[in-house]
Every structure is written in structure tokens, then in C-alpha cells.
Design an enzyme around this catalytic site. Structure first.
Site, PDB file in Angstrom:
ATOM      1  N   ASP A  35      37.958 -13.721  21.378  1.00 50.44           N
ATOM      2  CA  ASP A  35      39.295 -13.192  21.661  1.00 50.44           C
ATOM      3  C   ASP A  35      40.128 -14.346  22.231  1.00 50.44           C
ATOM      4  O   ASP A  35      39.826 -14.824  23.323  1.00 50.44           O
ATOM      5  CB  ASP A  35      39.242 -12.075  22.715  1.00 50.44           C
ATOM      6  CG  ASP A  35      38.593 -10.791  22.209  1.00 50.44           C
ATOM      7  OD1 ASP A  35      37.809 -10.859  21.244  1.00 50.44           O
ATOM      8  OD2 ASP A  35      38.853  -9.729  22.801  1.00 50.44           O
ATOM      9  N   LYS A  54      45.219  -7.921  19.208  1.00 47.93           N
ATOM     10  CA  LYS A  54      44.896  -7.278  20.489  1.00 47.93           C
ATOM     11  C   LYS A  54      46.134  -7.256  21.375  1.00 47.93           C
ATOM     12  O   LYS A  54      46.904  -8.215  21.411  1.00 47.93           O
ATOM     13  CB  LYS A  54      43.738  -8.049  21.135  1.00 47.93           C
ATOM     14  CG  LYS A  54      43.297  -7.560  22.508  1.00 47.93           C
ATOM     15  CD  LYS A  54      42.103  -8.388  22.980  1.00 47.93           C
ATOM     16  CE  LYS A  54      41.796  -8.164  24.449  1.00 47.93           C
ATOM     17  NZ  LYS A  54      40.699  -9.025  24.937  1.00 47.93           N
ATOM     18  N   LYS A  89      42.878  -3.964  18.576  1.00 51.04           N
ATOM     19  CA  LYS A  89      42.142  -3.744  19.827  1.00 51.04           C
ATOM     20  C   LYS A  89      43.149  -3.479  20.942  1.00 51.04           C
ATOM     21  O   LYS A  89      44.084  -4.255  21.141  1.00 51.04           O
ATOM     22  CB  LYS A  89      41.269  -4.952  20.172  1.00 51.04           C
ATOM     23  CG  LYS A  89      40.550  -4.827  21.532  1.00 51.04           C
ATOM     24  CD  LYS A  89      39.633  -6.009  21.802  1.00 51.04           C
ATOM     25  CE  LYS A  89      39.092  -5.978  23.229  1.00 51.04           C
ATOM     26  NZ  LYS A  89      38.175  -7.116  23.500  1.00 51.04           N
TER      27      LYS A  89
END
Length: 221
Positions: free
Chosen positions: A93, A157, A186
Site C-alpha cells: 500500500d 485506497k 479499499k
């Protein structure tokens, strides 16, 4: 809608605070095993510890890169990413350079996304692109989502959880509507109860970044 075990498999069980110790990380991994979450999400220095703790399980290890500010430069992010992958990270990430987004330097952000996505995919690892939506206008979120639709990282995300705000249903919906089925979303940041989690899933999120995994799962009947 979902069984409890199906929901657990959407959770990246997370600990990213500065004061984590080996005991903290060992506990995180044990909780992930007990709850059967999809992964643990940790800072890069703990990836090898998690890989050892989670061997012989199906729990993945996720690491954050350029975290939480995203302003360390692409070369540094590439080095960090490579280090985490070499330590055994299954997923990455990374935080975009939000300043470049505020300047609408979309070419820079597309190149950043391209290079990091390529590196992860060469290692057969998944990659999630953190926008940090609390600092962005809706049109900027949409533009970044359009870039992701072209580059095709695995996920986009909402947040680091370290900014001035976390995931919102409105942002998740906007991101999902923009990328369609080509990229997953996400939701992370401030998700501490089942109602909030459920709203994010209904808005289109397929992965949840959460430190309160047990508390949320305990709420579900």
C-alpha cells in the site's frame, strides 16, 4: 449479505503506529490467525517477522510505502517497495505524492503509479494506491481514479488513517463508479464499528483497512 468469515476475509488487520514492538506485531499476527483475516498490514521493518509468525497459514502480509505523507520521492518509494517485497510482502500500500495531486501534475502521478505497479506485479504482489482523500477535491479523486483505471493497480485506497479524515461512503462510491470492475477499492481510516464497515462494503469497497477487526466482527450476529 455476508457471513462473518467472509467479512473477516475482507480485512487487512492493521498496526502502523510508531511505537510498535515485536510483542505488538506478534499479537497482531495471532489475532489475524484467530480471526482468519485476509492479511496483516504493517510497516516494512516488520514484514519478515510477520512472514515467520504467519507461515503455514493463509494470512497475507501487506506493507506500507511512503507512509504516511507520500512525499519522499519516487526513487525512495521504489527502494522501499523493493525492500518490503524482498522481505516477503504479498501486498504493498503506497501513498501518492498528494502535493503533486494538488498541483494537478497528473503525468508525475501516472508515472509513479506505473513504476510501482510494475515492480509489484513483477514480484507477483498486489498493489494498493492510497489517495489520502481528506486533502483532495472530488474532481481530484475522480482524476486519480481515472489514472488508476488506465494503469490498473489492484486497488485504490481512501486514506492512510493518519490524515485529517478517513474513509467516507461518498468517496468510496465515487472511486468505485470511476474505476468500475477494472480496479478494486479499499476503504481505510476511522472504520471502528460494523455499521460503518457495512456501509463501505455496500458503497463498493472490497477490502477494509482496520485495526478494530475483533470488535467489529464481535458486533456481527
Amino acid at each position: 449479505m455476508y457471513t462473518k468469515s467472509e467479512i473477516a476475509k475482507k480485512f487487512d488487520h492493521t498496526f502502523l503506529k510508531a511505537f510498535g514492538t515485536k510483542d505488538t506485531i506478534d499479537t497482531l499476527c495471532q489475532e489475524a490467525k484467530d480471526l482468519h483475516t485476509y492479511s496483516v498490514c504493517v510497516n516494512a521493518c516488520w514484514v519478515s517477522t510477520c512472514k515467520e509468525d504467519l507461515k503455514d497459514t493463509d494470512v497475507k502480509v501487506c506493507s506500507v510505502i511512503g507512509f504516511p505523507l507520500g512525499q519522499c520521492g519516487l526513487e525512495t518509494k521504489m527502494f522501499e517497495c523493493n525492500y518490503a517485497l524482498e522481505q516477503g510482502a504479498d501486498e504493498i500500500d503506497y501513498v501518492i505524492d498528494v502535493g503533486q495531486a494538488k498541483m494537478h501534475n497528473w503525468a508525475y502521478l501516472q508515472e509513479e503509479m506505473n513504476q510501482l505497479t510494475q515492480l509489484c506485479h513483477e514480484h507477483e504482489a498486489k498493489i494498493k494506491v492510497i489517495f489520502e482523500n481528506c486533502y483532495l477535491e472530488k474532481e481530484e479523486i475522480k482524476k486519480l481514479s481515472e489514472i488508476a483505471k488506465e494503469v490498473k493497480p489492484d486497488f485504490i485506497k481512501t486514506s492512510t488513517g493518519f490524515g485529517t479524515g478517513g474513509a467516507t461512503v461518498e468517496d468510496v462510491r465515487l472511486m468505485k463508479e470511476t474505476v468500475g470492475d477494472l480496479v478494486e477499492v479499499k476503504a481505510a481510516g476511522g472504520i471502528r464499528d460494523w455499521n460503518t464497515c457495512k456501509a463501505m462494503l455496500e458503497a463498493g469497497a472490497t477490502r477494509i483497512g482496520i485495526s478494530a477487526s475483533k470488535a467489529v466482527l464481535d458486533e456481527i450476529q
